[in-house]
Scaffold this active site. Structure first.
Site, short mmCIF file in Angstrom:
data_model
loop_
_atom_site.label_atom_id
_atom_site.label_comp_id
_atom_site.label_asym_id
_atom_site.label_seq_id
_atom_site.Cartn_x
_atom_site.Cartn_y
_atom_site.Cartn_z
N LYS A 1 -37.30 -28.78 -4.47
CA LYS A 1 -36.25 -29.80 -4.42
C LYS A 1 -34.86 -29.16 -4.54
CE LYS A 1 -37.69 -32.18 -8.00
NZ LYS A 1 -38.73 -31.26 -8.48
N ARG B 1 -36.95 -39.69 -13.43
CA ARG B 1 -38.21 -39.02 -13.74
C ARG B 1 -39.17 -39.93 -14.51
NH1 ARG B 1 -36.21 -33.30 -13.67
NH2 ARG B 1 -37.92 -31.90 -14.07
N ARG C 1 -40.32 -17.49 -9.92
CA ARG C 1 -38.90 -17.87 -9.81
C ARG C 1 -38.03 -17.06 -10.78
NH1 ARG C 1 -37.25 -24.07 -10.10
NH2 ARG C 1 -38.11 -24.00 -12.20
N ARG D 1 -36.42 -18.41 -16.14
CA ARG D 1 -36.06 -19.55 -16.99
C ARG D 1 -37.05 -19.63 -18.14
NH1 ARG D 1 -35.13 -24.91 -13.33
NH2 ARG D 1 -36.48 -25.77 -14.94
N ARG E 1 -45.14 -29.13 -18.13
CA ARG E 1 -44.24 -29.82 -17.20
C ARG E 1 -45.02 -30.52 -16.10
NH1 ARG E 1 -40.88 -24.93 -15.52
NH2 ARG E 1 -39.65 -26.30 -14.20
#
Ligand code: AMP
Length: 222
Positions: free
Chosen positions: A13, A88, A127, A161, A172
């Site tokens: 996204k 969310r 990532r 992160r 998550r």
């Protein structure tokens, strides 16, 4: 053009929001980015949000709803906006609906980024982000020019992160299934949802997104 990007963490996204925000000159509003910058600034909201974010849970609805409602009143949203990571929860979606009608704005489309678990895990674990500008990289698919350093910020290291470790990722994804996935049916019932195949690579998905957005772009929706 007023868009919402819906989908699990790691679906791409943020990557596509950046591309489209530049192309159509509309602000990319990422609640995750706003919250991370509030943590960096040491603000009260940041202090409240930190523990939820580091465990992979959701920041309380009232905090993010207020944040987004305020952001939508800034003048740059007149041309439209692209929301990434909000709403969310069903509560957030309903509050967002109300805020939009009070601001006399109509949502054009909700793009649902649908990806396999394998893709999500591969993207999230690989990532890396720049600690300064937030540019994102992937160790295999999108490495920086100089290993370990941001392409744009001289001598700034790229890092993982805190919430991209395996345990937090699992949490998550569970939170997404429980709290966020119900929004798929919510937006389907409002007839604004488009399914996107987010397993595709960036160029391929960009082509699909353009096809879905064409009627909105050509319709000149402002
Ligand atoms: P993201 O950058 O979108 O992956 O978001 C990172 C983290 O910020 C999430 O795991 C949540 O803890 C928090 N967050 C971002 N957006 C929201 C939201 N709309 N509601 C609640 N928490 C959020």
């Amino acid at each position: 053009m007023r868009l919402v990007f819906l989908g699990p963490p790691g679906a791409g996204k943020g990557t596509h929001a950046k591309i489209l925000s530049e192309r159509y000159q509309i602000p990319h509003i990422s609640t995750g980015d706003i919250l991370r910058s509030k943590i960096k600034d040491g603000s009260e909201i940041g202090k409240k949000a930190k523990q939820f974010m580091e465990s992979g849970g959701l920041v309380p609805d009232e905090v993010v709803i207020d944040m987004v409602t305020e952001r939508l009143q800034e003048p740059d949203t007149k041309k439209g906006f692209l929301l990434d990571g909000f709403p969310r929860t069903l509560n957030q979606a309903k509050a967002f609906d109300l805020a939009l009608s009070q601001l006399e704005m109509k949502l054009d489309s909700v793009l649902y980024f649908k990806a396999s678990l394998e893709t999500l895990l591969m993207r999230l674990t690989g990532r890396r982000v720049c600690s300064q500008c937030g540019a994102t990289y992937h160790v295999k698919n999108l490495p920086p020019k100089k290993e370990g350093f941001c392409d744009f910020c001289e001598n700034t290291e790229i890092i993982q992160r805190k919430d991209d470790n395996e345990d937090t990722i699992k949490n998550r994804l569970d939170v997404y299934d429980k709290d966020t996935a119900p929004l798929i049916n919510f937006y389907k019932s409002l007839d604004v949802l488009s399914d996107m195949n987010a397993d595709l690579d960036v160029e391929e998905l960009d082509i699909d997104l353009e096809k879905v957005l064409a009627p909105i772009v050509n319709g000149g929706s402002e």
